[in-house]
Scaffold this motif. Structure first.
Motif, short mmCIF file in Angstrom:
data_model
loop_
_atom_site.label_atom_id
_atom_site.label_comp_id
_atom_site.label_asym_id
_atom_site.label_seq_id
_atom_site.Cartn_x
_atom_site.Cartn_y
_atom_site.Cartn_z
N LYS A 63 0.87 -1.28 0.12
CA LYS A 63 -0.02 0.15 0.07
C LYS A 63 0.93 1.19 0.02
O LYS A 63 1.87 1.49 0.94
CB LYS A 63 -0.80 0.04 1.37
CG LYS A 63 -1.75 1.38 1.26
CD LYS A 63 -2.58 1.28 2.63
CE LYS A 63 -3.47 2.38 2.78
NZ LYS A 63 -4.25 2.38 3.80
N VAL A 64 0.88 1.97 -1.14
CA VAL A 64 1.67 3.06 -1.29
C VAL A 64 1.04 4.31 -1.43
O VAL A 64 0.13 4.62 -2.07
CB VAL A 64 2.50 3.01 -2.67
CG1 VAL A 64 3.47 4.22 -2.96
CG2 VAL A 64 3.10 1.42 -2.56
N THR A 65 1.57 5.41 -0.65
CA THR A 65 1.03 6.92 -0.85
C THR A 65 2.15 7.85 -1.22
O THR A 65 2.04 9.11 -1.05
CB THR A 65 0.41 7.29 0.43
OG1 THR A 65 1.22 7.22 1.77
CG2 THR A 65 -0.72 6.55 0.68
N LEU A 66 3.42 7.20 -1.59
CA LEU A 66 4.57 7.98 -1.78
C LEU A 66 4.05 8.91 -3.14
O LEU A 66 3.84 8.15 -4.39
CB LEU A 66 5.56 7.19 -2.23
CG LEU A 66 6.11 6.44 -1.03
CD1 LEU A 66 7.15 5.25 -1.36
CD2 LEU A 66 6.90 7.24 -0.14
N PRO A 67 4.01 10.03 -3.26
CA PRO A 67 3.47 10.79 -4.50
C PRO A 67 4.24 10.41 -5.87
O PRO A 67 3.37 10.19 -6.65
CB PRO A 67 3.61 12.29 -4.16
CG PRO A 67 3.59 12.46 -2.71
CD PRO A 67 4.38 10.97 -2.26
N GLU A 68 5.47 10.62 -5.87
CA GLU A 68 5.88 10.12 -6.98
C GLU A 68 5.81 8.44 -7.54
O GLU A 68 5.48 8.47 -8.85
CB GLU A 68 7.71 10.23 -6.94
CG GLU A 68 8.04 11.60 -6.78
CD GLU A 68 7.91 12.66 -8.03
OE1 GLU A 68 7.98 11.98 -9.24
OE2 GLU A 68 7.20 13.57 -7.94
N GLN A 69 5.78 7.76 -6.85
CA GLN A 69 5.48 6.16 -7.32
C GLN A 69 4.06 6.12 -7.77
O GLN A 69 3.60 5.52 -8.44
CB GLN A 69 5.76 5.40 -6.09
CG GLN A 69 7.31 4.89 -6.00
CD GLN A 69 8.04 5.75 -5.11
OE1 GLN A 69 7.56 7.17 -4.84
NE2 GLN A 69 9.48 5.59 -4.79
N VAL A 70 3.05 6.90 -6.95
CA VAL A 70 1.71 6.67 -7.16
C VAL A 70 1.56 7.45 -8.64
O VAL A 70 0.81 6.99 -9.61
CB VAL A 70 0.95 7.56 -6.35
CG1 VAL A 70 -0.55 7.50 -6.65
CG2 VAL A 70 0.93 6.56 -4.87
N LYS A 71 2.07 8.54 -8.88
CA LYS A 71 2.32 9.41 -10.21
C LYS A 71 2.60 8.64 -11.11
O LYS A 71 1.86 8.42 -12.12
CB LYS A 71 2.80 10.77 -10.10
CG LYS A 71 2.73 11.68 -11.22
CD LYS A 71 3.65 12.91 -11.26
CE LYS A 71 3.40 13.52 -12.37
NZ LYS A 71 4.42 14.61 -12.35
N GLU A 72 3.73 7.58 -10.98
CA GLU A 72 4.32 6.85 -12.26
C GLU A 72 3.42 5.94 -12.64
O GLU A 72 3.25 5.55 -13.71
CB GLU A 72 5.77 6.50 -11.65
CG GLU A 72 6.50 5.66 -12.64
CD GLU A 72 7.73 5.04 -12.12
OE1 GLU A 72 8.13 4.38 -12.84
OE2 GLU A 72 8.02 5.37 -10.94
N ALA A 73 2.85 5.20 -11.39
CA ALA A 73 2.04 4.10 -11.77
C ALA A 73 0.59 4.59 -12.54
O ALA A 73 0.17 3.97 -13.54
CB ALA A 73 1.61 3.27 -10.58
N TYR A 74 0.09 5.77 -12.26
CA TYR A 74 -1.02 6.05 -12.68
C TYR A 74 -0.68 6.40 -14.23
O TYR A 74 -1.60 6.34 -15.01
CB TYR A 74 -1.56 7.42 -12.11
CG TYR A 74 -2.98 7.98 -12.61
CD1 TYR A 74 -3.99 7.36 -12.70
CD2 TYR A 74 -2.70 9.15 -13.42
CE1 TYR A 74 -5.20 7.93 -13.18
CE2 TYR A 74 -3.89 9.77 -14.33
CZ TYR A 74 -4.89 8.97 -14.02
OH TYR A 74 -6.24 9.44 -14.57
N GLU A 75 0.30 7.25 -14.35
CA GLU A 75 0.61 7.76 -15.79
C GLU A 75 0.80 6.57 -16.85
O GLU A 75 0.34 6.54 -17.83
CB GLU A 75 1.76 8.60 -15.74
CG GLU A 75 1.31 10.00 -15.15
CD GLU A 75 2.80 10.80 -15.00
OE1 GLU A 75 3.86 10.35 -15.63
OE2 GLU A 75 2.77 11.96 -14.92
#
Length: 621
Positions: free
Chosen positions: A456-468
């Protein structure tokens, strides 16, 4: 061996185009690109054009008298009626007789011919035929004949391969074999203004004066689409795609792979290997994200140990942006908790989907989320083609998912087979990311399965990378849906495309397509889609596309078949905007009050924009 860009058979002059293709569409990979020359036939042709003009007042009166009056009047009688000198009448009748509109009568009566009646019905007169020289070009690659006022130039192409050495195409064409009906249609399609039947201009004949063979240049790209898992050939001149030539080349490739070998020196095995490597590389991207998150989890654990953090402080640290590992029954519990927390968007990728997880309870959960303004996007599939899936989504499950609706009645769940990936990921509101080894939509983890884990991740950069990463795949799917919908004018596919755009925050793009293709039947569907975004506050009431959307009202008739949907949709949209910002809503309505009144979006009893706002403002839902 997986070829790098520099090792691929790509001409140097085409590398910039290749980079642009792959940059604009991440799902596309160019395997090869080369330029070729080929021969076309160009002929100087002389066409004969029969033109016509509108009747003048006197001509129209004479013909009408000859048709409607019995017995037909004489020339002198008409002159007396009109108060004109007989010489004017005789001059006009003589001209009409010369055009076979009137027939000469011994008693000088006005007698109209059968041809004259036809021309009278269309309101025009034939003129003396004209001749004009134009150029006819036969392109064997597109299998088209084009007409133009200007000739093609015989390009100095240089020493590049001859396409006709690899493809058996007939570059010699006999223009005299074209029928007059085919000729007329070809000239009309060329938009030269020579054959326009509605205006009385008709091409009646064509003769070849001279012909020659010229060389033209074309670039051919082999493109692999990782979403569709298929190879296609694309023909281009500069940045322009030549659709007809692309279709011919793909048809030839479908009949034989020899073409690819002879043109690009690539065997079928080499191409297949390259495609497999591309798909593997895309899966590696997912694995790399997981490994980065594992590393972050280890760092968090070390930091927690060093600082001897309590469980409460761990939770606080996580919520500020870290990553934690979940096992066993906590996976299902956390999935439900995260889904329920969604405000605007849920994005899921799962290789498989089963009834065991996507059961009636799960469907009810998604329906509840949809009603509060959440869009749900689901991608699935692990095989290279949908037909090859050993565990396809059960039809009943897919039907239940597609039946989930927004309050406006639009599909709230956008579900597509994407294939080629074993990733298991959930991203909620672009803030929380679940990923790992547990098949989140096909197996419900419990406390006994300690070999399954999810991060479960809330690290902004990792979440953004996955979403994009996934957003690009779904954007490509939206583009594909629009293409199919526009080609077939398919409202069902267009609705699906609009909803997918809404779920990806591409409302403006969808509106531009509606404008570009004047597809106003989709206008109320777009408004319903926007209502969902306003409900979740994902869309700002001051979005620049609202004034643009209102400007389209001037193109809608008050008796349009979809007008009632437009009326109701704007009442809801303005009401939701007003709840978020009454000043913004008032300005929008005030600027379009004339259209609101004309199209009866507002009632006669409502006399001002302020009254309209106060009536339709909606309480928070």
């Amino acid at each position: 061996m997986f070829l790098t860009s520099s090792a691929k058979p790509i001409d140097q002059e085409l590398r910039e185009s290749v980079d642009k293709i792959e940059r604009q569409s991440p799902s596309l990979s160019v395997l090869a690109a080369r330029s070729f020359r080929y021969r076309v036939t160009q002929a100087v042709v002389q066409v004969t054009i029969s033109e016509s003009r509108k009747f003048n007042i006197l001509e129209e009166f004479l013909l009408r008298a000859g048709i409607e009056l019995q017995p037909p009047p004489t020339e002198d009688e008409l002159a007396a009626i009109l108060g004109l000198d007989s010489i004017f009448i005789r001059s006009t009748t003589a001209n009409l007789q010369g055009l076979n509109i009137l027939t000469a009568a011994s008693n000088y009566q006005i007698q109209i011919t059968a041809q004259g009646r036809e021309f009278y019905n269309i309101g025009s007169l034939p003129q003396e035929p004209k001749t004009k020289e134009i150029f006819a070009i036969f392109d064997p690659l597109t299998e088209n004949i084009l007409f133009d006022y200007s000739p093609l130039s015989n390009l100095k192409i240089g020493n590049i391969p001859d396409l006709t050495e690899a493809i058996n195409i007939n570059n010699i064409f006999n223009f005299s074999s074209v029928s007059i009906e085919e000729l007329q249609q070809l000239v009309k399609n060329s938009n030269l203004g020579l054959h326009i039947p509605d205006e009385g201009n008709l091409v009646t004949s064509c003769g070849v004066v001279a012909s020659e063979i010229l060389y033209q240049k074309i670039s051919i790209f082999i493109i692999f689409d990782s979403i569709e898992n298929q190879i296609k050939l694309e023909a281009r001149r500069g940045n322009k795609i030549i659709q007809d030539a692309s279709s011919v080349l793909n048809r030839i490739v479908g009949e034989s792979q020899v073409l690819l070998q002879s043109l690009f020196e690539l065997t079928d095995e080499e191409i297949r290997y390259q495609c497999e490597e591309i798909l593997r590389h895309k899966n590696v991207e997912v694995e790399n994200r997981i490994e980065n998150i594992r590393k972050q989890v280890r760092e968090n654990a070390l930091l927690a140990s060093q600082k001897q953090q309590s469980s409460d402080s761990e939770t606080k640290n996580f919520e500020s942006g870290t990553a934690v590992q979940l096992r066993g029954s906590k996976i299902s519990q956390e999935l439900e908790k995260i889904l329920d927390s969604a405000n605007s968007q849920i994005l899921i990728y799962s290789p498989w989907i089963s009834r065991k997880v996507v059961n009636n309870e799960f469907i009810k959960r998604l329906q509840k989320l949809a009603e509060k303004g959440v869009w749900i996007i689901i991608g699935h599939g692990i095989s290279k083609s949908e037909e090859a899936e050993e565990r396809p989504i059960p039809p009943q499950v897919e039907e239940q998912l597609r039946a989930i609706r927004t309050r406006e009645g639009l599909p709230a769940v956008q579900i597509f087979w994407l294939g080629g990936s074993h990733a298991k990921e959930v991203i909620v509101d672009q803030k929380v990311h679940l990923l790992g080894s547990n098949n989140l939509l096909s197996y419900r983890a419990d406390w006994r399965l300690w070999d399954e884990s999810v991060y479960k991740v809330t690290l902004p950069e990792q979440v953004k990378e996955a979403y994009e990463f996934y957003a690009k795949r779904f954007q490509a799917k939206a583009k594909q849906l629009w293409s199919q919908a526009i080609q077939n004018r398919d409202t069902t596919l267009a609705t699906e495309a609009i909803c997918l755009c809404g779920s990806l925050s591409l409302e403006e793009s969808a509106l531009k397509i509606i404008q570009q293709y004047s597809w106003l039947e989709l206008y109320p569907i777009w408004l319903h889609m926007v209502s969902q975004g306003l409900r979740s506050k994902q869309i700002s009431p001051s979005s620049a596309y609202f004034p643009v959307a209102l400007s389209l009202l001037s193109q809608i008739s008050s008796d349009a078949a979809y007008i009632e949907s437009v009326r109701e949709a704007w009442k809801k949209v303005i009401g939701r905007i007003a709840y978020l910002s009454q000043d913004t809503a008032l300005k929008l309505v005030n600027d379009s009050w004339a259209e609101f009144t004309y199209l009866s979006i507002t009632q006669q009893s409502i006399r001002s924009p302020a009254q309209f706002i106060s009536k339709y403002i909606m309480a928070r839902q």
